[in-house]
Design an enzyme around this catalytic site. Structure first.
Site, PDB file in Angstrom:
ATOM      1  N   ASN A   1      32.419  39.589  36.202  1.00 22.76           N
ATOM      2  CA  ASN A   1      31.185  38.963  36.714  1.00 22.76           C
ATOM      3  C   ASN A   1      30.749  39.596  38.027  1.00 22.76           C
ATOM      4  OD1 ASN A   1      30.605  36.785  34.826  1.00 22.76           O
ATOM      5  ND2 ASN A   1      32.615  36.003  35.436  1.00 22.76           N
ATOM      6  N   LYS A   2      31.730  39.742  38.927  1.00 20.79           N
ATOM      7  CA  LYS A   2      31.363  40.246  40.259  1.00 20.79           C
ATOM      8  C   LYS A   2      31.179  41.768  40.227  1.00 20.79           C
ATOM      9  CE  LYS A   2      33.598  36.207  42.046  1.00 20.79           C
ATOM     10  NZ  LYS A   2      34.162  35.734  40.761  1.00 20.79           N
TER      11      LYS A   2
ATOM     12  N   ALA B   1      39.145  43.096  39.142  1.00 20.39           N
ATOM     13  CA  ALA B   1      37.794  43.046  38.571  1.00 20.39           C
ATOM     14  C   ALA B   1      37.542  42.207  37.322  1.00 20.39           C
ATOM     15  CB  ALA B   1      37.348  44.472  38.300  1.00 20.39           C
TER      16      ALA B   1
ATOM     17  N   CYS C   1      38.735  30.624  43.559  1.00 24.63           N
ATOM     18  CA  CYS C   1      38.178  29.376  43.024  1.00 24.63           C
ATOM     19  C   CYS C   1      39.243  28.301  43.201  1.00 24.63           C
ATOM     20  CB  CYS C   1      37.741  29.523  41.563  1.00 24.63           C
ATOM     21  SG  CYS C   1      38.999  30.181  40.493  1.00 24.63           S
TER      22      CYS C   1
HETATM   23  C1  LIG Z   1      40.284  35.852  39.447  1.00 27.58           C
HETATM   24  S1  LIG Z   1      40.303  37.199  38.400  1.00 27.58           S
HETATM   25  C2  LIG Z   1      38.894  38.105  38.922  1.00 27.58           C
HETATM   26  C3  LIG Z   1      37.599  37.559  38.362  1.00 27.58           C
HETATM   27  C4  LIG Z   1      36.471  38.560  38.557  1.00 27.58           C
HETATM   28  N1  LIG Z   1      36.262  38.860  39.956  1.00 27.58           N
HETATM   29  C5  LIG Z   1      35.143  38.042  37.980  1.00 27.58           C
HETATM   30  O1  LIG Z   1      34.313  37.559  38.742  1.00 27.58           O
HETATM   31  O2  LIG Z   1      34.944  38.128  36.779  1.00 27.58           O
HETATM   32  C6  LIG Z   1      41.585  38.169  39.071  1.00 27.58           C
HETATM   33  C7  LIG Z   1      41.834  39.450  38.281  1.00 27.58           C
HETATM   34  O3  LIG Z   1      42.616  40.307  39.106  1.00 27.58           O
HETATM   35  C8  LIG Z   1      43.560  40.990  38.298  1.00 27.58           C
HETATM   36  N2  LIG Z   1      44.641  41.457  39.213  1.00 27.58           N
HETATM   37  C9  LIG Z   1      45.636  40.734  39.764  1.00 27.58           C
HETATM   38  N3  LIG Z   1      46.386  41.507  40.564  1.00 27.58           N
HETATM   39  C10 LIG Z   1      45.844  42.735  40.556  1.00 27.58           C
HETATM   40  C11 LIG Z   1      46.165  43.955  41.206  1.00 27.58           C
HETATM   41  N4  LIG Z   1      47.206  44.048  42.021  1.00 27.58           N
HETATM   42  N5  LIG Z   1      45.387  45.041  40.970  1.00 27.58           N
HETATM   43  C12 LIG Z   1      44.324  44.954  40.124  1.00 27.58           C
HETATM   44  N6  LIG Z   1      43.994  43.818  39.462  1.00 27.58           N
HETATM   45  C13 LIG Z   1      44.729  42.724  39.680  1.00 27.58           C
HETATM   46  C14 LIG Z   1      43.968  39.940  37.294  1.00 27.58           C
HETATM   47  O4  LIG Z   1      44.537  40.534  36.143  1.00 27.58           O
HETATM   48  C15 LIG Z   1      42.633  39.247  37.020  1.00 27.58           C
HETATM   49  O5  LIG Z   1      41.984  39.845  35.938  1.00 27.58           O
END
Ligand SMILES: C[S@@+](CC[C@H](N)C(=O)[O-])C[C@H]1O[C@@H](n2cnc3c(N)ncnc32)[C@H](O)[C@@H]1O
Length: 502
Positions: free
Chosen positions: A236-237, A232, A406
């Site tokens: 944003n989402k 999360a 992205c």
């Molecule tokens: C690309 S970012 C997400 C951006 C978000 N959707 C937004 O629109 O603001 C990916 C996020 O997933 C988290 N993440 C990665 N692996 C994860 C997991 N197994 N469980 C929960 N969060 C995780 C990362 O720390 C990071 O903050």
């Protein structure tokens, strides 16, 4: 290797992501990356007028050793850099200085044709309009409505009906585009200053890229739904989902990284969505278990899951970037022979070799090593991405999963989709990709790559891609997995967190 040869090499080689990454993560670069990056950015910004000077002066026809990209960077510095071409005398500099008066007079004519009496005036105008990408804001419908925002705060902005009109408008004019795909998304010309805007500061508007709004809009849970955002932060989402499910709904937001979860909490507070979003700080979505005694009441109800996991970020393009428009459709010739050396044509006639210095053996090794490391990184990212989708597919009540990155790499996009579809869990539970004609985005022109979907046009058609230049933002990918029917006989067999299917 000279600054100019390196700049020309980077400009003309195929690029999938932003220029910053192309310069700063290239281990073979010898020039100062900041200087190299600035030269490339500035050259591409002025390429239209430089091209006119090149055409009118006939430089490329006379100086056959110069490639188009090399001529662009050299002529850029000759015309625009206070100190001129930043190198001591040499054949490269000479190839430009030989035509000093012709280049200068063609530049003056081109400048005057555009109505600028001085070079400073031309530069000032170019800088004012150099931001090519629109500014996007999502209206937080938990706090207000689109109509209210437009009427009360942007009534002096002329509405444009089509996105193309926003791009083609003078980017300094006051216009506004109401996005035809994402409800509540507004596009403004690049020069619109929104960063300090009071509505952004108080969470009425969220500055969110157009592509980044597609996952929640494609997932489109109904009002009152219980949904999961599995990855999360920064939120944003999550906040977009909260606005869609509304006050009667629930968003369970997992964020593994506790520090990033703090940002998520802050964003949720700003959106006024504290009562809708449950932030699960430090929680790993891969370890979530909807069958456990403590969780089954909540997670078993989840119908929609949004997954926007960590990715290579190869689609992120900086707002001040321009793309290189080659002079010919053909790619530049591979640098096979030594720089500047003449080689013989079949008929015996001499042909000038473009002035592109080949990489040394050591440089070639460095580039190969870098490519291998990048491949390895993509492999491990796509394994993680596949794994997280398969985990979501096991959720008993889930019928819709959106997956986005992205990234522009098919390894993280179509190839992940294909790997997931061939998994046991997808087959047993009847997961498939939602068809193009079933979605609200059926008119979106850019779809998945058919060749990366084993030739399956239906699957590729269900995927949505974004091109940063054409679609105004970042390179992006999104797809919606759906499962028909409510009873599938699936009892969670195999739902063991560490099972081998992961
Ligand atoms: C690309 S970012 C997400 C951006 C978000 N959707 C937004 O629109 O603001 C990916 C996020 O997933 C988290 N993440 C990665 N692996 C994860 C997991 N197994 N469980 C929960 N969060 C995780 C990362 O720390 C990071 O903050």
């Amino acid at each position: 290797m000279s600054l100019y040869i390196e700049a020309a090499r980077i400009i003309q080689r195929p690029r999938y992501g932003g220029l910053r990454g192309a310069v700063f993560s290239d281990a073979s670069v010898k020039s100062r990356p900041e200087q190299l990056y600035a030269l490339i950015i500035e050259t591409l910004k002025h390429q239209e007028i430089i091209n006119e000077v090149l055409d009118k002066s006939g430089l490329l026809e006379i100086e056959k050793k110069l490639t188009h990209a090399l001529a662009l960077v050299l002529v850029h510095d000759f015309l625009f850099n206070k100190g001129g071409i930043a190198t001591s005398t040499g054949p490269l500099k000479e190839s430009i200085l030989r035509h000093k008066s012709r280049l200068t007079s063609e530049f003056t004519r081109a400048r005057l044709r555009r109505g600028y009496s001085t070079t400073a005036a031309l530069l000032a105008a170019a800088n004012a309009t150099s931001m090519r990408f629109p500014r996007w804001v999502r209206v937080n419908t938990l706090k207000t409505t689109v109509a209210d925002v437009l009427a009360r705060h942007f009534s002096d902005h002329k509405p444009v009906r089509l996105f193309e009109e926003l791009l083609s408008e003078d980017m300094t004019r006051k216009t506004v585009y109401v996005d035809e795909f994402v409800p509540g998304l507004l596009g403004f010309p690049a020069s619109t200053e929104l960063i300090g805007h009071a509505l952004v500061a108080d969470g009425t508007l969220f500055m969110q890229d157009r592509a980044s709004c597609f996952p929640a809009a494609l997932l489109a849970p109904p009002e009152g739904a219980v949904v999961v955002d599995g990855t999360a932060a920064p939120g944003n989402k999550t906040t977009h989902l909260a606005a869609i499910v509304g006050k009667g709904g629930r968003v369970l937001a997992f964020e593994k990284d506790p520090k990033r979860a703090k940002t998520l909490e802050m964003m949720v507070g700003k959106a006024g969505a504290e009562k809708i979003v449950e932030v699960r700080a430090g929680a790993d979505f891969l370890l979530s278990d909807p069958w456990s005694e403590t969780e089954k009441k909540r997670l078993a109800k989840v119908s929609h899951i949004l997954l926007d996991p960590s990715c290579s970020g190869s689609g992120i393009v900086e707002r001040n970037e321009y793309s290189y428009i080659p002079k010919t459709a053909a790619p530049p010739p591979a640098p096979t022979s030594r720089a500047g050396k003449a080689k013989k044509r079949k008929g015996g006639e001499k042909e000038e070799t473009p002035f592109v210095k080949p990489l040394s053996k050591k440089e070639e090794e460095e580039v190969a090593k870098q490519a291998e490391a990048e491949e390895e990184r993509l492999r491990s990212l796509s394994t993680f991405q596949t794994r997280i989708i398969k985990h979501a597919m096991r959720y008993p009540g889930a019928h819709y999963i959106s997956y986005s990155t992205c990234s522009v790499h098919s390894q993280e996009n179509e190839q992940v989709v294909m790997a997931v579809l061939s998994s046991e869990v997808a087959k047993q539970r009847g997961w498939r990709v939602q068809k193009r004609e079933e979605t609200g985005f059926r008119h979106w022109p850019r779809r998945g790559l058919v060749e990366e979907c084993d030739g399956d046009e239906e699957i590729a058609g269900g995927c949505v891609r974004f091109d940063p230049w054409a679609d105004g933002g970042i390179g992006f990918f999104v797809v919606l997995f759906v499962r028909d029917g409510s009873v599938d006989g699936w009892e969670g067999r195999g739902f063991i967190v560490f099972d081998i299917e992961h």
